[in-house]
Write an enzyme that holds these catalytic residues in place. Structure first.
Site, short mmCIF file in Angstrom:
data_model
loop_
_atom_site.label_atom_id
_atom_site.label_comp_id
_atom_site.label_asym_id
_atom_site.label_seq_id
_atom_site.Cartn_x
_atom_site.Cartn_y
_atom_site.Cartn_z
N GLU A 32 -5.07 -32.72 -12.65
CA GLU A 32 -6.39 -33.31 -12.89
C GLU A 32 -7.06 -32.77 -14.16
O GLU A 32 -7.99 -33.38 -14.67
CB GLU A 32 -7.28 -33.09 -11.66
CG GLU A 32 -6.76 -33.89 -10.45
CD GLU A 32 -7.36 -33.50 -9.10
OE1 GLU A 32 -7.37 -34.36 -8.20
OE2 GLU A 32 -7.80 -32.34 -8.92
N ILE A 52 -5.35 -36.25 4.37
CA ILE A 52 -5.33 -37.28 5.41
C ILE A 52 -4.17 -38.25 5.17
O ILE A 52 -4.09 -38.90 4.12
CB ILE A 52 -6.67 -38.07 5.45
CG1 ILE A 52 -7.87 -37.11 5.66
CG2 ILE A 52 -6.64 -39.14 6.52
CD1 ILE A 52 -7.95 -36.46 7.02
N MET A 103 -10.80 -33.37 -0.87
CA MET A 103 -10.89 -32.03 -0.29
C MET A 103 -11.84 -31.09 -1.03
O MET A 103 -11.82 -29.88 -0.77
CB MET A 103 -9.47 -31.42 -0.20
CG MET A 103 -8.52 -32.29 0.64
SD MET A 103 -6.82 -31.68 0.71
CE MET A 103 -7.02 -30.16 1.62
N GLU A 104 -12.62 -31.60 -1.98
CA GLU A 104 -13.48 -30.70 -2.79
C GLU A 104 -14.88 -31.22 -3.10
O GLU A 104 -15.78 -30.43 -3.40
CB GLU A 104 -12.79 -30.38 -4.14
CG GLU A 104 -11.48 -29.66 -4.05
CD GLU A 104 -10.28 -30.59 -3.86
OE1 GLU A 104 -10.46 -31.82 -4.06
OE2 GLU A 104 -9.18 -30.12 -3.50
N ASP A 147 -3.74 -42.86 -3.28
CA ASP A 147 -3.08 -43.26 -2.04
C ASP A 147 -4.13 -43.88 -1.13
O ASP A 147 -5.30 -43.94 -1.49
CB ASP A 147 -2.42 -42.03 -1.38
CG ASP A 147 -3.44 -40.96 -1.05
OD1 ASP A 147 -4.01 -41.01 0.05
OD2 ASP A 147 -3.73 -40.10 -1.92
C1 3QA Z 1 -4.35 -32.82 -1.88
C2 3QA Z 1 -5.15 -32.74 -3.15
C3 3QA Z 1 -6.48 -32.13 -2.88
O1 3QA Z 1 -6.96 -31.44 -4.00
C4 3QA Z 1 -7.35 -33.31 -2.56
C5 3QA Z 1 -5.48 -34.13 -3.67
C6 3QA Z 1 -5.87 -37.58 -2.63
N1 3QA Z 1 -5.44 -38.18 -1.49
C7 3QA Z 1 -5.97 -37.50 -0.44
C8 3QA Z 1 -5.87 -37.67 0.96
N2 3QA Z 1 -6.51 -36.80 1.75
C9 3QA Z 1 -7.24 -35.79 1.23
N3 3QA Z 1 -7.37 -35.58 -0.11
C10 3QA Z 1 -6.74 -36.45 -0.94
N4 3QA Z 1 -6.90 -34.29 -3.53
C11 3QA Z 1 -2.91 -33.09 -2.12
S1 3QA Z 1 -2.06 -31.63 -2.08
C12 3QA Z 1 -0.54 -31.94 -2.77
C13 3QA Z 1 0.09 -30.61 -3.01
O2 3QA Z 1 1.08 -30.71 -3.94
C14 3QA Z 1 -7.41 -35.64 -3.31
C15 3QA Z 1 -6.66 -36.52 -2.34
N5 3QA Z 1 -5.14 -38.67 1.49
C16 3QA Z 1 1.27 -29.47 -4.53
C17 3QA Z 1 2.73 -29.29 -4.77
O3 3QA Z 1 3.35 -29.06 -3.53
#
Ligand code: 3QA
Length: 229
Positions: free
Chosen positions: A13, A153, A173-174, A197
């Site tokens: 990001e 989620i 998540m923030e 997504d």
């Molecule tokens: C979670 C990231 C977190 O910072 C919140 C992405 C996009 N789709 C979401 C969903 N539910 C909750 N949050 C989000 N961000 C992804 S962690 C992936 C880890 O990869 C927004 C978000 N459906 C790291 C490498 O393993």
């Protein structure tokens, strides 16, 4: 001349912005890195907080209290709840809530704790500026409600529950924790998310496929906003 914080949660990001800025200074502080750069007459302070409400709370506080940010723009991706939001679409949060803040055992509504409101508003001036920028760029900017919690989620039932309780258009998540910090410290806050997504079954696969592109869409937009500030 303003000090503007640009905060994300994940490297995906924020690194697109560091690549555009090219020249920046790195400051290590409180188990994270903060980057300062000049852009169009403004001083920028950039960081990716790491994932979740606690990490983003810490980074927002550091950017405001230590680096003296006068406005905070959050950029990142989100899971779409509202079916009118497609992958890649931009959503500006007018208000946010913490869907996982739960003292319902005592008869309080989900997301509520004494002394706070369920919803935290973002800055109206920044939100209307964003709509102007979108118009100029000829792109659609959605506005709506974001539900924040410490969970990725990827479950249709969880999604529908949060969506129906809070009328949320997207989840992440923030955002709510960052907005809460900004409100408490009286710093104008803007929360932008591009959909990666749809937060249902298999959302983790869509996320992996679309995170890089959606994160760039959001990052480019906040940088455009800086030109108008
Ligand atoms: C979670 C990231 C977190 O910072 C919140 C992405 C996009 N789709 C979401 C969903 N539910 C909750 N949050 C989000 N961000 C992804 S962690 C992936 C880890 O990869 C927004 C978000 N459906 C790291 C490498 O393993």
């Amino acid at each position: 001349m303003m000090k503007i914080a640009i905060l994300g949660a994940m490297p995906e990001e924020i690194t697109p912005l560091l690549e555009i800025l090219k020249v920046y200074e790195k400051h290590d502080y409180a188990n994270n890195s903060y980057y300062t750069a000049n852009y169009k007459n403004h001083e920028l302070i950039l960081a990716y907080s790491k994932i979740g409400k606690v990490n983003s709370t810490l980074s927002a506080c550091v950017m405001i209290e230590k680096f003296k940010a006068e406005a905070l723009l959050f950029t990142g991706v989100a899971g779409a709840f509202n079916p009118s939001l497609k992958i890649g679409d931009l959503l500006c949060a007018t208000k946010l809530c913490q869907y996982d803040l739960d003292i319902t055992a005592f008869g309080h509504p989900l997301g509520f704790v004494p002394g706070n409101e369920i919803f935290i508003k973002t800055d109206e001036r920044l939100n209307s500026l964003a709509l102007e920028v979108a118009k100029e760029l000829g792109i659609k900017l959605h506005t709506g409600i974001i539900a924040t919690g410490d969970e990725f989620i990827c479950d249709e039932a969880k999604k529908e529950k949060i969506r129906s309780i809070f009328k949320a258009d997207a989840c992440e998540m923030e955002g709510a924790s960052v907005a809460l910090v900004c409100e408490a410290l009286k710093v104008p806050c803007f929360i932008l998310r591009a959909m990666s997504d749809e937060a249902g079954e298999k959302a983790e696969f869509d996320f992996d496929e679309f995170v890089v592109n959606s994160a760039k869409i959001s990052a480019n937009f906040v940088l455009k906003m800086c030109e108008k500030l």
